[in-house]
Write a protein that holds these residues in place. Structure first.
Motif, PDB file in Angstrom:
ATOM      1  N   UNK B 269      76.177  46.894  10.118  1.00 52.68           N
ATOM      2  CA  UNK B 269      77.071  46.816   8.960  1.00 52.68           C
ATOM      3  C   UNK B 269      78.360  46.088   9.326  1.00 52.68           C
ATOM      4  N   UNK B 270      78.873  46.373  10.527  1.00 55.69           N
ATOM      5  CA  UNK B 270      80.109  45.702  10.954  1.00 55.69           C
ATOM      6  C   UNK B 270      79.879  44.195  11.065  1.00 55.69           C
ATOM      7  N   UNK B 271      78.746  43.816  11.651  1.00 55.99           N
ATOM      8  CA  UNK B 271      78.463  42.384  11.805  1.00 55.99           C
ATOM      9  C   UNK B 271      78.398  41.706  10.445  1.00 55.99           C
ATOM     10  N   UNK B 272      77.755  42.341   9.487  1.00 55.72           N
ATOM     11  CA  UNK B 272      77.652  41.740   8.154  1.00 55.72           C
ATOM     12  C   UNK B 272      79.018  41.695   7.480  1.00 55.72           C
ATOM     13  N   UNK B 273      79.768  42.786   7.628  1.00 56.04           N
ATOM     14  CA  UNK B 273      81.105  42.820   7.032  1.00 56.04           C
ATOM     15  C   UNK B 273      81.972  41.667   7.553  1.00 56.04           C
ATOM     16  N   UNK B 274      81.868  41.420   8.863  1.00 53.64           N
ATOM     17  CA  UNK B 274      82.729  40.385   9.448  1.00 53.64           C
ATOM     18  C   UNK B 274      82.303  38.983   9.021  1.00 53.64           C
ATOM     19  N   UNK B 275      81.045  38.835   8.645  1.00 53.94           N
ATOM     20  CA  UNK B 275      80.626  37.547   8.093  1.00 53.94           C
ATOM     21  C   UNK B 275      81.336  37.337   6.762  1.00 53.94           C
ATOM     22  N   UNK B 276      81.376  38.411   5.965  1.00 53.40           N
ATOM     23  CA  UNK B 276      81.974  38.293   4.636  1.00 53.40           C
ATOM     24  C   UNK B 276      83.499  38.279   4.697  1.00 53.40           C
ATOM     25  N   UNK B 277      84.060  39.097   5.603  1.00 54.31           N
ATOM     26  CA  UNK B 277      85.517  39.201   5.691  1.00 54.31           C
ATOM     27  C   UNK B 277      85.943  39.134   7.153  1.00 54.31           C
ATOM     28  N   UNK B 278      86.091  37.919   7.680  1.00 57.02           N
ATOM     29  CA  UNK B 278      86.363  37.770   9.118  1.00 57.02           C
ATOM     30  C   UNK B 278      87.694  38.360   9.563  1.00 57.02           C
ATOM     31  N   UNK B 279      88.591  38.662   8.655  1.00 58.96           N
ATOM     32  CA  UNK B 279      89.833  39.333   9.086  1.00 58.96           C
ATOM     33  C   UNK B 279      89.922  40.742   8.520  1.00 58.96           C
ATOM     34  N   UNK B 280      88.753  41.325   8.238  1.00 55.34           N
ATOM     35  CA  UNK B 280      88.697  42.731   7.863  1.00 55.34           C
ATOM     36  C   UNK B 280      88.784  42.982   6.371  1.00 55.34           C
ATOM     37  N   UNK B 281      88.562  44.254   6.005  1.00 56.03           N
ATOM     38  CA  UNK B 281      88.571  44.622   4.584  1.00 56.03           C
ATOM     39  C   UNK B 281      89.936  44.362   3.965  1.00 56.03           C
ATOM     40  N   UNK B 282      90.983  44.917   4.579  1.00 55.73           N
ATOM     41  CA  UNK B 282      92.341  44.719   4.055  1.00 55.73           C
ATOM     42  C   UNK B 282      92.973  43.547   4.806  1.00 55.73           C
ATOM     43  N   UNK B 283      92.524  42.341   4.496  1.00 53.71           N
ATOM     44  CA  UNK B 283      93.071  41.201   5.241  1.00 53.71           C
ATOM     45  C   UNK B 283      94.386  40.731   4.600  1.00 53.71           C
TER      46      UNK B 283
END
Lengths: 237, 295, 289
Positions: B269-283
């Protein structure tokens, strides 16, 4: 041969090219002159596919280049001699040239072209085994030109080949440009050094602040004015 | 509140401090693999202060923070001229050195007829201040989160101050910031010092919750987790690392039935999240959008 | 003096394997400018596959090594696609953290499928040590060093003499110019990534075959050794990775002998810190300097 139509390229919000249209004719030398920051390098990077334009079209021999990768554009026959030369400093002169022929597959033809380059640039031959980082600025510029030629381009793009070189070397570079053109290569070069560029160009453009402000042949505009505008931009900006 | 929930929330609070410590360095553009060393120093220092010398908890925690901040400062001086990967590996080397030295360190005293104190690989047992003073688990949870809230408030104030803006500028492009006259190196040393103190604070709270630590706890795993929390939650706000901790530890407990497969799910899940948001959820972009219009 | 020589010989032997691990990091870092934290876990997956093939199918040494290499490259492909190719070029920290998450994932998969603490790996050689003038030489260690040396020579040849090697060096030293020559950094990067995983798998297989076993901790151990060796020799430098690996081996074996096992890693990390400080830790991907 190359038709750039109304190209807009932006870095984030900042538009570096604001609708540029230029053309390079087959067999000719075309120059784009303008001051620093006018968008010359941006145009070169857009044509070679390193930057994606926001809109506009770039047609080479009738085929659209926008959307192709740099490698596909090299394969179609457009090669750029980049600003500041950008040789591979830790590779030998010979390896630099071989890298230029990366997309070509026939070793015999590559070897023949390598010999041809050494014939045209004897100084590179003397230094074939030396790493490119140890060459002088002028020699690196010649290597960058030769490397681009190794891909057998039909159109050679050059980004400020005179930048940072001594006047005598600059003259030699432009002599080579004229020679290459005589041998059949079409050339599109961007420059700030209007004096030298006007000597070789068949057609030239002025670019100021992301817009083309003049198009014509050398002689159509007083050289003083061209030089003035190529270095500083026109006063009305 | 049941004990289980209290335990989970306490852990989240502790790890948040460590995650904030790694996040602070990320804000100024440095990756640290070594914040767990300061967490360990804080744990040992605070534990020694309360268990061996009978200091009250607040003073013990304070001692831990001072040790952590001093260590952060001392490590920052030689490493700040390193950049990128070199800095990250230097922090890793320091943290591993610290862990290995703790594995050798014996420092024991007789307290009420019992030998206490760090005992090499055996670890450091008997840090019982919280239990000796009848502080309930709920009460200690309150202490932990009280401290986390104060730290967050301080960070939010800093974020809006000149120092906060300068830190963001240094993080975006240190050379450019320096060219504009910002003392990038000094700012980074300041941030590393604060980060060392914050991690040590987390460590001090941790040892008093667990009553026991051993050097093995402070391996690179802990440090990289802390680093990952900031990036998962988002680099744009101090709430980012906390969100990261909540997601990880919260998910760990929520998914207890499938705890054996937790990292398989979470890692993916983290790997997929970082594809979508490379600077995190609250970027940064989201935070800017949310706070637009406010002063 | 004899001790010093013996330690140095032992150190060079294991150092060859360290060098391969360091090269695994250096190759990826040079072309992609990113750190693959899942490297150790990838090697671990390969080793577990080799051990499984040995145990369940009765495969011998070569079969197990082949299984190790194949699975390491397959795991590498998974990591490369998920954590590196899918992320933008600028997102190097995200790629690193993402590869960390996958490290955890791969390690957990390995532990679930093979939950015992240790698994047997086919031994490299069971011949007795050779003794000569007070020095002893283990044939299996010598074989490990020889294979590592051979792999490094092959790598050197690939980088110097092949079209792929030329392109990789071009990407590592001047990525923009490489793209202008028609080289696609992303493709070269992927290929180099897989090559690095293969080298890592080979290094892991050699070490596991000398130990005749593998544990779940091998992944983290391999990653730390590779990182330390790479940094000792100068981040990103190819000859540096080799020198760093050998130096780490020699330092460790001498420190262990003269100071005791508990000081071995302390000396290595202390020296690493000093080297970073002293050489200012400049990153010099693939340069000759």
């Amino acid at each position: 041969m190359l038709r750039v139509g109304d190209v807009v390229t932006a870095y984030g919000q900042l538009e570096a090219l604001k609708g540029v249209s230029v053309a390079a004719e087959s067999g000719k030398i075309t120059c784009l002159l303008g001051p620093n920051g006018a968008g010359k390098t941006t145009l070169m990077m857009t044509v070679t596919g390193l930057l994606k334009p926001k809109r506009g079209s770039i047609a080479f021999e009738g085929q659209e280049l926008v959307g192709l990768s740099p490698s596909e554009i090299v394969a179609r026959g457009v090669a750029l001699v980049p600003e500041n030369r950008l040789v591979f400093p830790d590779m030998s002169v010979r390896e630099n040239l071989e890298a230029g022929a990366y997309l070509r597959r026939k070793p015999a033809e590559i070897a023949a072209d390598l010999d041809r380059m050494f014939e045209r640039f004897p100084r590179l031959k003397e230094r074939a085994g030396q790493s490119a980082g140890t060459l002088s600025g002028g020699e690196q510029q010649m290597l960058a030109v030769a490397r681009a030629l190794m891909s057998r381009p039909r159109l050679l793009l050059m980004d400020e080949p005179s930048l940072g070189l001594a006047p005598l070397i600059v003259e030699e570079i432009f002599r080579i440009v004229a020679e290459l053109n005589r041998d059949g290569t079409s050339i599109f070069l961007v420059e700030q050094n209007a004096h030298m560029a006007l000597k070789v160009a068949h057609h030239f453009y002025l670019i100021e602040q992301g817009r083309v402000t003049f198009s014509g042949s050398p002689g159509q505009l007083a050289e003083d004015e061209v030089i003035q505008r190529a270095y500083l931009g026109s006063k009305r900006g | 509140m049941d004990e289980f929930l209290i335990g989970v929330l306490s852990n989240i609070g502790l790890m948040s401090l460590l995650a904030l410590s790694a996040w602070l360095l990320l804000v100024v553009g440095e990756i640290s693999f070594g914040q767990q060393a300061f967490f360990a120093l804080g744990a040992y220092a605070a534990g020694i202060a309360t268990a061996l010398y009978g200091w009250p908890l607040p003073l013990g925690l304070f001692a831990g923070v001072v040790v952590g901040a001093l260590a952060g400062f001392a490590v920052a001086i030689p490493t700040m001229r390193l950049t990128g990967l070199a800095f990250a590996i230097a922090t890793l080397a320091f943290a591993e050195l610290m862990r290995l030295l703790l594995q050798l360190w014996v420092f024991q005293r007789e307290v009420d007829g019992e030998r206490l104190g760090p005992n090499a690989v055996e670890g450091f047992r008997g840090v019982r201040w919280v239990y000796d003073h009848d502080l309930s688990a709920l009460g200690y949870l309150g202490v932990i989160w009280g401290i986390v809230v104060v730290v967050l408030a301080a960070l939010f104030l800093c974020e809006r101050s000149r120092i906060g803006l300068a830190c963001r500028a240094v993080g975006a492009d240190a050379e450019l910031a320096e060219a504009q006259g910002l003392p990038a190196a000094r700012l980074k040393i300041l941030v590393a010092t604060v980060a060392g103190g914050l991690a040590a604070l987390g460590g001090g709270l941790y040892v008093h919750l667990a009553t026991y630590v051993e050097p093995q706890h402070f391996s690179i795993m802990l440090g990289v987790h802390a680093l990952a929390y900031g990036l998962i939650g988002g680099l744009g706000t101090a709430l980012g690392p906390i969100l990261g901790v909540v997601l990880d530890i919260g998910l760990l407990e929520a998914l207890q039935e499938i705890a054996r497969y937790r990292m398989i799910v979470f890692g993916g899940a983290v790997a997929v999240l970082l594809i979508l948001r490379p600077r995190g959820l609250l970027d940064e972009a989201l935070v800017r959008r949310l706070t637009r219009g406010k002063p | 003096m004899l001790d010093l020589i013996q330690n140095t010989i032992d150190g060079v032997m294991i150092g060859g394997a360290y060098a391969l691990l360091a090269l695994g990091f250096t190759l990826t870092f040079g072309v992609m400018r990113r750190l693959n934290l899942a490297f150790g876990a990838i090697v671990l997956c390969g080793l577990y596959a080799g051990a499984a093939a040995h145990q369940a199918l009765g495969w011998g040494l070569l079969g197990s090594i082949a299984a190790t290499l194949a699975v390491a490259v397959a795991a590498g492909l998974y990591v490369e696609r998920l954590c590196f190719r899918a992320l933008a070029e600028s997102a190097s920290i995200a790629a690193m953290v993402s590869s960390f998450a996958i490290w955890m994932q791969l390690e957990e998969i390995a532990a679930l499928l093979m939950p015992r603490r240790t698994y047997a790996y086919p031994a490299l050689s069971e011949a007795r040590p050779w003794e000569w003038a007070g020095l002893s030489l283990r044939p299996d260690q010598l074989a490990m060093a020889a294979v590592a040396l051979g792999a490094m020579a092959a790598l050197g040849w690939t980088l110097r003499r092949t079209r792929f090697g030329l392109a990789a060096r071009a990407v590592a030293t001047a990525p923009l110019a490489a793209r202008l020559a028609g080289i696609e950094p992303a493709r070269i990067g992927s290929a180099m990534f897989l090559l690095a995983c293969g080298l890592g798998g080979l290094a892991g297989a050699l070490i596991a075959a000398v130990d005749s076993q593998v544990t779940i901790k091998f992944g983290m151990w391999a990653m730390l050794k590779g990182l330390v060796a790479m940094t000792l020799g100068g981040i990103g430098s190819i000859p540096g990775a080799v020198i760093g690996g050998l130096a780490l081996g020699v330092i460790e074996s001498n420190a262990q002998w003269y100071l005791g096992a508990e000081w071995r890693d302390i000396v290595a990390y202390g020296l690493l810190f000093a080297v970073l400080y002293w050489r200012r830790g400049r990153e010099r991907p693939w340069t000759n300097s």
